[in-house]
Each structure stands twice: as C-alpha cells, then as structure tokens.
Design an enzyme around this catalytic site. Structure first.
Site, mmCIF file in Angstrom:
data_model
loop_
_atom_site.group_PDB
_atom_site.id
_atom_site.type_symbol
_atom_site.label_atom_id
_atom_site.label_comp_id
_atom_site.label_asym_id
_atom_site.label_seq_id
_atom_site.Cartn_x
_atom_site.Cartn_y
_atom_site.Cartn_z
ATOM 1 N N GLY A 190 0.770 -1.246 0.000
ATOM 2 C CA GLY A 190 0.000 0.000 0.000
ATOM 3 C C GLY A 190 0.795 1.287 0.000
ATOM 4 O O GLY A 190 0.236 2.350 0.236
ATOM 5 N N GLN B 65 1.479 -0.844 -6.930
ATOM 6 C CA GLN B 65 0.375 -1.085 -7.866
ATOM 7 C C GLN B 65 0.670 -0.446 -9.219
ATOM 8 O O GLN B 65 0.351 0.722 -9.424
ATOM 9 C CB GLN B 65 -0.927 -0.510 -7.291
ATOM 10 C CG GLN B 65 -2.144 -0.794 -8.142
ATOM 11 C CD GLN B 65 -3.303 0.109 -7.797
ATOM 12 O OE1 GLN B 65 -3.153 1.047 -7.021
ATOM 13 N NE2 GLN B 65 -4.443 -0.154 -8.388
ATOM 14 N N ASP C 10 -1.487 -6.060 -7.999
ATOM 15 C CA ASP C 10 -2.833 -5.489 -8.001
ATOM 16 C C ASP C 10 -3.700 -6.525 -7.293
ATOM 17 O O ASP C 10 -3.795 -7.670 -7.758
ATOM 18 C CB ASP C 10 -3.303 -5.257 -9.439
ATOM 19 C CG ASP C 10 -4.672 -4.590 -9.477
ATOM 20 O OD1 ASP C 10 -5.539 -4.950 -8.631
ATOM 21 O OD2 ASP C 10 -4.889 -3.736 -10.338
ATOM 22 N N VAL C 11 -4.322 -6.140 -6.196
ATOM 23 C CA VAL C 11 -5.022 -7.142 -5.364
ATOM 24 C C VAL C 11 -6.240 -7.748 -6.060
ATOM 25 O O VAL C 11 -6.788 -8.736 -5.576
ATOM 26 C CB VAL C 11 -5.435 -6.559 -3.987
ATOM 27 C CG1 VAL C 11 -4.208 -6.224 -3.158
ATOM 28 C CG2 VAL C 11 -6.361 -5.352 -4.134
ATOM 29 N N ILE D 27 -4.550 -0.717 1.914
ATOM 30 C CA ILE D 27 -5.067 -0.647 0.549
ATOM 31 C C ILE D 27 -6.574 -0.401 0.578
ATOM 32 O O ILE D 27 -7.296 -1.080 1.326
ATOM 33 C CB ILE D 27 -4.756 -1.970 -0.176
ATOM 34 C CG1 ILE D 27 -3.251 -2.024 -0.506
ATOM 35 C CG2 ILE D 27 -5.609 -2.143 -1.427
ATOM 36 C CD1 ILE D 27 -2.805 -3.325 -1.122
ATOM 37 N N TYR E 164 -18.163 9.709 2.301
ATOM 38 C CA TYR E 164 -17.352 8.484 2.473
ATOM 39 C C TYR E 164 -18.117 7.267 1.946
ATOM 40 O O TYR E 164 -17.546 6.295 1.468
ATOM 41 C CB TYR E 164 -16.957 8.325 3.947
ATOM 42 C CG TYR E 164 -15.730 7.460 4.153
ATOM 43 C CD1 TYR E 164 -14.485 7.845 3.641
ATOM 44 C CD2 TYR E 164 -15.797 6.262 4.855
ATOM 45 C CE1 TYR E 164 -13.364 7.064 3.824
ATOM 46 C CE2 TYR E 164 -14.678 5.481 5.049
ATOM 47 C CZ TYR E 164 -13.463 5.887 4.537
ATOM 48 O OH TYR E 164 -12.346 5.107 4.725
ATOM 49 N N LYS F 225 -15.182 -0.413 4.954
ATOM 50 C CA LYS F 225 -14.366 -0.406 6.183
ATOM 51 C C LYS F 225 -15.061 -1.199 7.299
ATOM 52 O O LYS F 225 -14.384 -1.837 8.113
ATOM 53 C CB LYS F 225 -14.071 1.026 6.638
ATOM 54 C CG LYS F 225 -13.145 1.807 5.711
ATOM 55 C CD LYS F 225 -11.796 1.135 5.529
ATOM 56 C CE LYS F 225 -10.783 2.049 4.837
ATOM 57 N NZ LYS F 225 -9.566 1.327 4.409
ATOM 58 N N ILE G 191 -5.762 11.930 7.172
ATOM 59 C CA ILE G 191 -4.357 12.266 6.908
ATOM 60 C C ILE G 191 -4.248 12.591 5.426
ATOM 61 O O ILE G 191 -4.872 11.901 4.600
ATOM 62 C CB ILE G 191 -3.446 11.068 7.274
ATOM 63 C CG1 ILE G 191 -3.451 10.860 8.792
ATOM 64 C CG2 ILE G 191 -2.024 11.258 6.760
ATOM 65 C CD1 ILE G 191 -2.808 9.578 9.246
ATOM 66 N N LYS G 192 -3.458 13.625 5.080
ATOM 67 C CA LYS G 192 -3.399 14.041 3.671
ATOM 68 C C LYS G 192 -2.576 13.060 2.840
ATOM 69 O O LYS G 192 -1.352 13.055 2.904
ATOM 70 C CB LYS G 192 -2.840 15.459 3.567
ATOM 71 C CG LYS G 192 -3.855 16.465 4.029
ATOM 72 C CD LYS G 192 -3.441 17.893 3.852
ATOM 73 C CE LYS G 192 -4.599 18.775 4.326
ATOM 74 N NZ LYS G 192 -4.194 20.006 4.952
ATOM 75 N N LEU H 290 -2.872 10.477 -1.063
ATOM 76 C CA LEU H 290 -3.529 10.349 -2.376
ATOM 77 C C LEU H 290 -4.965 9.834 -2.206
ATOM 78 O O LEU H 290 -5.911 10.362 -2.803
ATOM 79 C CB LEU H 290 -2.725 9.326 -3.188
ATOM 80 C CG LEU H 290 -2.662 9.470 -4.691
ATOM 81 C CD1 LEU H 290 -2.143 10.849 -5.068
ATOM 82 C CD2 LEU H 290 -1.747 8.377 -5.258
HETATM 83 P P1 NAD Z 1 -2.491 6.033 -0.389
HETATM 84 O O1 NAD Z 1 -3.166 6.508 -1.616
HETATM 85 O O2 NAD Z 1 -1.123 6.489 -0.137
HETATM 86 O O3 NAD Z 1 -2.535 4.433 -0.304
HETATM 87 C C1 NAD Z 1 -3.579 3.669 -0.838
HETATM 88 C C2 NAD Z 1 -2.915 2.479 -1.493
HETATM 89 O O4 NAD Z 1 -3.885 1.561 -1.978
HETATM 90 C C3 NAD Z 1 -2.044 2.881 -2.683
HETATM 91 O O5 NAD Z 1 -0.721 2.442 -2.483
HETATM 92 C C4 NAD Z 1 -2.699 2.163 -3.840
HETATM 93 O O6 NAD Z 1 -1.736 1.734 -4.813
HETATM 94 C C5 NAD Z 1 -3.314 0.985 -3.124
HETATM 95 N N1 NAD Z 1 -4.322 0.316 -3.950
HETATM 96 C C6 NAD Z 1 -5.540 0.760 -4.353
HETATM 97 N N2 NAD Z 1 -6.125 -0.144 -5.160
HETATM 98 C C7 NAD Z 1 -5.249 -1.191 -5.259
HETATM 99 C C8 NAD Z 1 -5.263 -2.423 -5.945
HETATM 100 N N3 NAD Z 1 -6.289 -2.784 -6.747
HETATM 101 N N4 NAD Z 1 -4.209 -3.264 -5.814
HETATM 102 C C9 NAD Z 1 -3.151 -2.919 -5.039
HETATM 103 N N5 NAD Z 1 -3.080 -1.758 -4.358
HETATM 104 C C10 NAD Z 1 -4.114 -0.905 -4.482
HETATM 105 O O7 NAD Z 1 -3.476 6.486 0.808
HETATM 106 P P2 NAD Z 1 -3.497 6.140 2.372
HETATM 107 O O8 NAD Z 1 -4.353 7.184 2.948
HETATM 108 O O9 NAD Z 1 -2.115 5.953 2.872
HETATM 109 O O10 NAD Z 1 -4.309 4.787 2.402
HETATM 110 C C11 NAD Z 1 -3.837 3.608 3.037
HETATM 111 C C12 NAD Z 1 -4.964 2.973 3.833
HETATM 112 O O11 NAD Z 1 -5.261 3.805 4.950
HETATM 113 C C13 NAD Z 1 -6.283 2.798 3.076
HETATM 114 O O12 NAD Z 1 -6.875 1.576 3.455
HETATM 115 C C14 NAD Z 1 -7.109 3.964 3.579
HETATM 116 O O13 NAD Z 1 -8.492 3.733 3.458
HETATM 117 C C15 NAD Z 1 -6.667 3.967 5.027
HETATM 118 N N6 NAD Z 1 -6.975 5.185 5.778
HETATM 119 C C16 NAD Z 1 -6.613 6.406 5.297
HETATM 120 C C17 NAD Z 1 -6.935 7.543 6.026
HETATM 121 C C18 NAD Z 1 -6.564 8.902 5.509
HETATM 122 O O14 NAD Z 1 -7.141 9.886 5.961
HETATM 123 N N7 NAD Z 1 -5.612 9.034 4.603
HETATM 124 C C19 NAD Z 1 -7.581 7.431 7.263
HETATM 125 C C20 NAD Z 1 -7.918 6.163 7.742
HETATM 126 C C21 NAD Z 1 -7.621 5.038 6.982
#
Ligand code: NAD
Length: 275
Positions: free
Chosen positions: A21, A48, A72-73, A100, A164, A171, A200-201, A203
């Site tokens: 991820g 990915q 890719d999952v 992810i 959301y 989730k 958290i900021k 992508l």
């Molecule tokens: P990010 O965009 O950096 O990471 C998301 C990742 O998911 C990416 O690396 C992307 O390549 C991967 N991904 C998506 N579809 C995929 C697929 N088909 N196969 C393989 N990989 C895939 O963003 P993030 O915020 O670091 O997200 C990481 C996790 O944290 C996620 O589950 C997100 O829901 C969770 N989360 C994020 C926040 C937030 O505010 N940023 C808060 C709570 C939970």
C-alpha cells in the site's frame, strides 16, 4: 511540515515483513515502513502498477529493501507472484501491513443510496476488504507462529461521514474481517488488528469529496484539537506488530486525536474553525 521522527530501536530486529500500500512518501504505509525499519525490521514492498514504481522504488531502496513486487489485489496472478517471490527470497515472514483501499470517485460524493452502484459496491468491497482476507490467508501460510498483521480503517465504518459512502461500508466489512481472521489465526499466536486513523493528507484521502471541510472539522472537534499525525499511526502499528502488542488481537484501535470519543464538540473551537 516538520520532519517526521521515528525513534530508532531494536523492537523489530530479526523480523521480516511485507508492506502493501505504499503509493508515495505521503502514504500511511510508508510512515509505518519507516517506523518498522527504524526498529530493525527487514521489509518487502508491493506497488500497484508502473506509474507508482518510480515513486516506491527510491523509497524502498532508501531503506535497504530490494524486494519490490508489482501487485494489483484484484489480479490473482500478481498476488500469487507476490507471495511466491517472498517465499523464494525469505521462506518465512513475521508480519503483514495491509494499507489498501479503493472506490470510484463517483461513489465518494453526494447521496449514498443514489450513487452506490452494484459494480461500485463490488469493487470497493473487493479491493478494500476482501484483499485483506486474501493477503492474510497467503501471508499466514508462510508466517512464523507469533507473527502479526495490521490493516488500516476509518471511523466512516461506525458513523456516517459525508461522501465516504460505500467506503464506510467497505471499512465496516474490513473491521469484521479483522475479527474473523484474528479468530482463525489466534491459535497459532498470530495477532490481527486494525488501526482506525483520523484523516491524513494522502492520495487516497484526496479522492473523497469535502476533504478540506473534513480536516477543519476534525481539528476543531477532536479531543486533542488537532489533526492526526501519521507518526502516531506508525507508532500504533509498531506496537501492534511487535511483541509489545502481545495478547492484543481482533481490535480496532483508534488513532485520531480522540475524535471518535466525542459525542458533541465544544461550541467555540467549532465556530472559530467553520465560521
Ligand atoms: P495512499 O493513496 O497512499 O494508499 C492507498 C494504497 O492503496 C495505494 O498504495 C494504492 O496503490 C493501493 N491500492 C488501491 N487499489 C489497489 C489495488 N487494486 N491493488 C493494489 N493496491 C491498491 O493512501 P493512504 O491514505 O495511505 O491509504 C492507506 C490505507 O489507509 C487505506 O486503506 C485507507 O483507506 C486507510 N486510511 C486512510 C486515512 C486517511 O485519511 N488518509 C484514514 C484512515 C484510513
């Protein structure tokens, strides 16, 4: 932004694990990786697709990791390849980080009942929840007893967060999966937990409508009157993945400045933030 500090130590010395991820340096998975590396862990990464390789490769190399596998999952062949590569290189692993999630942009705005399509629902649940079941099954087959797994979730699973939408449903499923996986793997001493992080900021966060409002509201309404620091999320992952977390499994641990604990925010900070 201040330089993030990940204290060095030996809590993960001799342990090897897979980080799924990382998209770029802002990814939550990358903060977790840095924390685990600072504590002596050896890491392998998935990425990915080629577009992300040029971002993930220098990060992985920068902390001495030479196992970087495209995954890719939704594609069984790339999942097979990821875990067979790990088996060839290491034989056994000690931990898994699953960070992810994905839902189409059109699903993440406006009305939940109007905008959630069958395909959108299926895709969000597949990528954001089933992928943890799949990865956990594969990882556990090569995991030392006493290993650990962590996935990332968000409060939108428990409460309604505007825009959301289907991701909140995904989730909720992910948190339920965490408990079921924990029960299956518990007898082997493998612990499985979810971290519920505040916004958290990253992508992924940028894909959710009303992001700016979400950050302002969280800051004003959380117990700590601040947004979530990814270093705290990485610290929680270290606790859950290291022997510090012994006996903790099936848990959804909130790291959100206490936002989840507040029933009704104080009036003044909210007025100041939102006008
Ligand atoms: P990010 O965009 O950096 O990471 C998301 C990742 O998911 C990416 O690396 C992307 O390549 C991967 N991904 C998506 N579809 C995929 C697929 N088909 N196969 C393989 N990989 C895939 O963003 P993030 O915020 O670091 O997200 C990481 C996790 O944290 C996620 O589950 C997100 O829901 C969770 N989360 C994020 C926040 C937030 O505010 N940023 C808060 C709570 C939970």
């Amino acid at each position: 932004m201040a330089e993030q500090h990940f204290p060095a130590g030996e809590l993960m010395k001799g342990k090897r694990g897979l980080i799924m991820g990382v998209a770029n340096k802002n990814s939550i998975a990358w903060a977790i990786a840095r924390q685990l590396h600072a504590q002596g862990a050896e890491l392998a990464f998935t990425y990915q697709g080629d577009a992300l390789l040029r971002r993930v490769k220098p990060l992985a190399e920068g902390i001495g990791s030479d196992i970087l596998v495209e995954c890719d999952v939704t594609d069984d062949a790339t999942m097979d390849n990821t875990f067979s590569t790990l088996k060839d290189k290491w034989g056994k692993i000690d931990f898994l980080v699953h960070a992810i999630a994905f839902a189409g942009k059109e699903q993440l705005a406006g009305s939940f009942i109007d905008n959630t399509t069958r395909d959108g629902f299926r895709q969000a649940l597949d990528i954001s929840a089933y992928s943890f079941v799949d990865a956990a099954r594969r990882a556990s087959a090569m995991m030392n007893d006493g290993g650990a797994m962590v996935t990332m979730t968000y409060l939108g699973s428990e409460r309604v967060i505007p825009n959301y939408n289907v991701m909140g449903v995904a989730k909720a499923a992910l948190e339920a999966c965490t408990r079921y996986i924990a029960a299956d793997l518990g007898p082997r001493g493998i612990r499985v937990n979810a971290i519920s992080a505040g916004p958290i900021k990253t992508l992924a966060a940028a894909g959710i409508g009303s992001g700016r409002h979400m950050f302002k509201f969280n800051k004003a309404a959380s117990a700590m009157r601040d947004n979530t620091d990814v270093v705290g999320v990485a610290g929680a992952a270290l606790y859950l993945l290291s022997d510090l977390g012994l006996s903790c499994t099936g848990e959804t641990h909130h790291v959100d400045g206490g936002f989840h604990a507040i029933g009704m925010p104080q009036e003044e900070p909210l007025k100041d933030a939102l006008g």
